[in-house]
Design a protein around this motif. Structure first.
Motif, mmCIF file in Angstrom:
data_model
loop_
_atom_site.group_PDB
_atom_site.id
_atom_site.type_symbol
_atom_site.label_atom_id
_atom_site.label_comp_id
_atom_site.label_asym_id
_atom_site.label_seq_id
_atom_site.Cartn_x
_atom_site.Cartn_y
_atom_site.Cartn_z
ATOM 1 N N SER A 1 0.856 -1.597 -0.114
ATOM 2 C CA SER A 1 -0.001 0.331 0.165
ATOM 3 C C SER A 1 1.200 1.129 -0.114
ATOM 4 C CB SER A 1 -0.662 -0.252 1.047
ATOM 5 O OG SER A 1 -0.796 0.281 2.389
ATOM 6 N N PRO B 1 3.894 1.931 -9.720
ATOM 7 C CA PRO B 1 2.474 1.540 -10.153
ATOM 8 C C PRO B 1 2.541 0.063 -10.023
ATOM 9 C CG PRO B 1 3.151 3.117 -11.981
ATOM 10 C CD PRO B 1 4.475 3.012 -11.003
ATOM 11 N N ASN C 1 -3.027 -0.532 -7.704
ATOM 12 C CA ASN C 1 -2.951 0.323 -8.133
ATOM 13 C C ASN C 1 -4.574 0.588 -9.290
ATOM 14 O OD1 ASN C 1 -0.139 1.525 -8.714
ATOM 15 N ND2 ASN C 1 -1.367 2.806 -6.925
ATOM 16 N N ARG C 2 -4.127 -1.345 -9.292
ATOM 17 C CA ARG C 2 -5.345 -1.843 -10.830
ATOM 18 C C ARG C 2 -5.563 -2.870 -10.265
ATOM 19 N NH1 ARG C 2 -9.079 0.751 -13.624
ATOM 20 N NH2 ARG C 2 -8.561 -0.337 -15.394
ATOM 21 N N TYR D 1 5.024 13.420 -7.153
ATOM 22 C CA TYR D 1 4.386 11.910 -6.238
ATOM 23 C C TYR D 1 4.492 12.322 -4.545
ATOM 24 C CZ TYR D 1 3.034 7.589 -5.390
ATOM 25 O OH TYR D 1 2.834 6.188 -4.445
ATOM 26 N N LEU E 1 -1.758 5.276 -1.338
ATOM 27 C CA LEU E 1 -2.767 4.907 -2.333
ATOM 28 C C LEU E 1 -3.733 4.095 -2.331
ATOM 29 C CD1 LEU E 1 0.254 3.022 -4.308
ATOM 30 C CD2 LEU E 1 -0.257 5.592 -4.414
ATOM 31 N N ASN E 2 -4.824 4.603 -3.083
ATOM 32 C CA ASN E 2 -6.137 4.385 -3.439
ATOM 33 C C ASN E 2 -5.880 2.987 -4.331
ATOM 34 O OD1 ASN E 2 -7.549 7.036 -2.542
ATOM 35 N ND2 ASN E 2 -7.398 7.735 -4.334
ATOM 36 N N TRP E 3 -7.363 2.779 -4.003
ATOM 37 C CA TRP E 3 -7.151 0.864 -4.438
ATOM 38 C C TRP E 3 -6.874 1.310 -6.560
ATOM 39 C CZ3 TRP E 3 -6.937 -3.931 -3.526
ATOM 40 C CH2 TRP E 3 -6.722 -4.021 -1.999
ATOM 41 N N SER E 4 -7.444 3.064 -7.166
ATOM 42 C CA SER E 4 -7.246 2.348 -8.425
ATOM 43 C C SER E 4 -6.625 4.500 -8.731
ATOM 44 C CB SER E 4 -9.114 2.879 -8.725
ATOM 45 O OG SER E 4 -10.228 3.338 -8.259
ATOM 46 N N LEU F 1 -3.507 6.619 -8.580
ATOM 47 C CA LEU F 1 -2.376 7.670 -7.816
ATOM 48 C C LEU F 1 -2.635 9.147 -7.408
ATOM 49 C CD1 LEU F 1 0.460 7.031 -10.246
ATOM 50 C CD2 LEU F 1 -0.091 5.572 -8.016
ATOM 51 N N SER G 1 -6.098 13.490 -9.374
ATOM 52 C CA SER G 1 -6.562 12.104 -9.043
ATOM 53 C C SER G 1 -6.280 12.302 -10.875
ATOM 54 C CB SER G 1 -7.466 11.501 -8.482
ATOM 55 O OG SER G 1 -7.541 10.366 -8.445
ATOM 56 N N LEU H 1 -5.595 5.802 -13.143
ATOM 57 C CA LEU H 1 -4.393 4.840 -14.086
ATOM 58 C C LEU H 1 -5.671 3.709 -15.352
ATOM 59 C CD1 LEU H 1 -3.003 2.254 -11.609
ATOM 60 C CD2 LEU H 1 -1.975 4.418 -12.784
#
Length: 367
Positions: A185, A190, A211-212, A314, A320-323, A325, A345, A348
Motif C-alpha cells: 500500500s 504502479p 493501483n489496478r 508524487y 494509495l487509493n485502490w484505483s 495515484l 487524482s 490509471l
C-alpha cells in the motif's frame, strides 16, 4: 479443456460428432464440408450459451482446472527477456512464488506470480501454489527492488490460500502476509494485480494490493476459499459449491462491488496455454500502465515526472487509493489557465501513451 467438467459434456459430444463426420468423409471420399460447417456453427453457439450462463460453483471448478494457464505460462507469452530471481534473503526459496525482471512492450517491469504445478509431482514441489512465509518475503524483496529502480510491478494471483502447515506458522506466516499488505500500500511505483485463477484467502490478498486489480472472466476471488467457508459454516468441506453460490466470488460480482477495476474476457473453453487471445487482452491494460511510467525519475524524497508540459510531484508516502495515484501539481501549462496547488487524482484507467488525462477531485484541498 472442455469436456472434463460435467457442464461441458454437451460440447465434448458435439466435438466427437464433428470429428467422426470428418473421419468418415475422408475414409469414403465424400465431401461433408457443409454439414461440418453447420455443426461447427452449432458448437460455437452452444459454447457461448454454456459459458455465458455458468454458475459461481462451476466457475470455481473452471478456476481450479489443471489446464488453465499458470503464472509462468502468462509470463512466457506476455513478457520478453524474463530473468527469474530466487530467495527471500532470510530463509530460503519458495517455489510456490515465482518472480523476476522482464520487459513488457519493451519497458522493464518486475513480474511476480503464484505458481501451481501441471501434474502431481510439480504440485507437490510447488505446494499446490500455497506460499510459505519465505514466498511472500521473496515477493516483497522483489517489489522493494522494483521501487528502488523505478520499475512497475505486475503480479499474478492464483492460489487457494497461504500454506497452512506448522512449518509456515513457525516461520511467521501471518506476519509475512500482514507485512506485504502494508508495504504494497506504500509502494512508490504502479502495481497491477491480475487474478488469473483462484484468489483465495490471505495468500491471495498478500499479492493483490495494487493501483489496478484485473480479473479473468472465469477466475474467482474471496477472503476465504469456498472449501474453508463450508468447513466453518457447516462443518463440511463437501458443501463448497453451496458456499461458492453465496459468497459473491465471481468477477462480475466483484466488479459490481468495486473490489476489482476490470474483467478480462476469456474465450470460453479455448483458454489453454496455447491460446494467445486472453494474453493479448491482458497485455493491453498492463502495457498502458507501464507506458505511463516512462519519464519517471528514481524516487528520492519525491518522485517527479513531466507530462503534457506539467510537472507533477508524487508523494511516495501517501497511502494509495485502490484505483488512483495521489499526485500534487506544482506548475501551470501554456494551454490552460494556471491552477493552484491541489490534489489531482490521475486514474490509471485514463493513462495512455500520449500523456496523462487529468481528473480533478471535487473540492480539492490544498497541500
Amino acid at each position: 479443456m472442455a469436456g472434463e467438467l460435467p457442464f461441458e459434456m454437451p460440447l465434448l459430444e458435439m466435438r466427437k460428432k464433428i470429428a467422426e463426420l470428418k473421419q468418415f468423409g475422408e475414409e469414403k471420399g465424400i465431401d461433408f464440408s457443409d454439414e461440418t460447417a453447420r455443426l461447427e456453427e452449432r458448437y460455437r453457439v452452444m459454447e457461448d450459451e454454456i459459458y455465458s450462463n455458468i454458475s459461481p460453483s462451476q466457475k470455481m471448478h473452471l478456476a481450479r482446472h489443471h489446464s488453465r494457464p499458470t503464472s509462468m505460462d502468462l509470463i512466457s507469452l506476455m513478457f520478453t527477456d524474463f530473468i527469474e530471481l530466487h530467495g527471500d534473503r532470510h530463509f530460503g526459496d519458495d517455489l510456490a512464488v515465482v518472480g523476476g525482471i522482464a520487459k513488457l512492450n519493451g519497458a522493464p517491469v518486475t513480474v511476480i506470480g503464484q505458481q501451481r504445478g501441471k501434474d502431481t509431482k510439480e504440485n507437490i514441489l510447488r505446494f499446490f501454489g500455497s506460499a510459505h512465509p519465505e514466498g511472500f518475503r521473496k515477493a516483497l524483496r522483489l517489489m522493494k527492488q522494483a521501487e528502488k529502480f523505478g520499475r512497475p510491478i505486475v503480479t499474478f494471483v492464483d492460489t487457494k490460500g497461504a500454506y497452512p502447515g506448522n512449518t509456515a506458522e513457525e516461520r511467521g506466516q501471518s506476519e509475512a502476509i500482514a507485512r506485504n499488505l502494508y508495504e504494497m500500500s506504500q509502494l512508490a511505483v504502479p502495481v497491477v494485480c491480475v487474478i488469473i485463477g483462484e484468489g483465495g484467502s490471505g495468500g491471495a490478498l498478500a499479492m493483490a494490493v495494487g493501483n489496478r486489480v484485473l480479473m479473468l472472466e472465469h477466475a474467482i476471488y474471496s477472503a476465504i476459499s469456498p472449501n474453508g467457508a463450508a468447513s466453518i459454516l457447516w462443518k463440511d468441506a463437501s458443501k463448497a459449491e453451496q458456499a461458492a453460490e453465496a459468497m459473491k466470488i465471481t468477477a462480475a460480482d466483484l466488479l459490481e462491488m468495486e473490489v476489482i477495476e476490470e474483467i478480462v474476457p476469456e474465450p470460453g473453453a479455448a483458454l489453454t496455454v496455447t491460446t494467445k487471445r486472453p494474453q493479448r487482452r491482458l497485455r493491453m491494460p498492463c502495457g498502458a500502465i507501464c507506458r505511463s511510467c516512462r519519464g519517471w525519475t528514481l524516487p528520492s524524497s519525491k518522485r517527479t515526472a513531466t507530462v503534457n508540459s506539467a510537472k507533477l510531484a508524487y508523494l511516495p508516502k501517501q497511502r494509495l487509493n485502490w484505483s488512483a495515484l495521489r499526485l500534487k501539481c506544482t506548475a501551470s501549462t501554456k494551454d490552460r489557465p494556471p491552477f493552484a496547488l491541489s490534489d489531482i487524482s490521475i486514474f490509471l484507467a485514463d493513462l495512455n501513451p500520449d500523456g496523462l488525462q487529468y481528473t480533478f477531485i471535487t473540492n480539492p484541498t490544498t497541500l
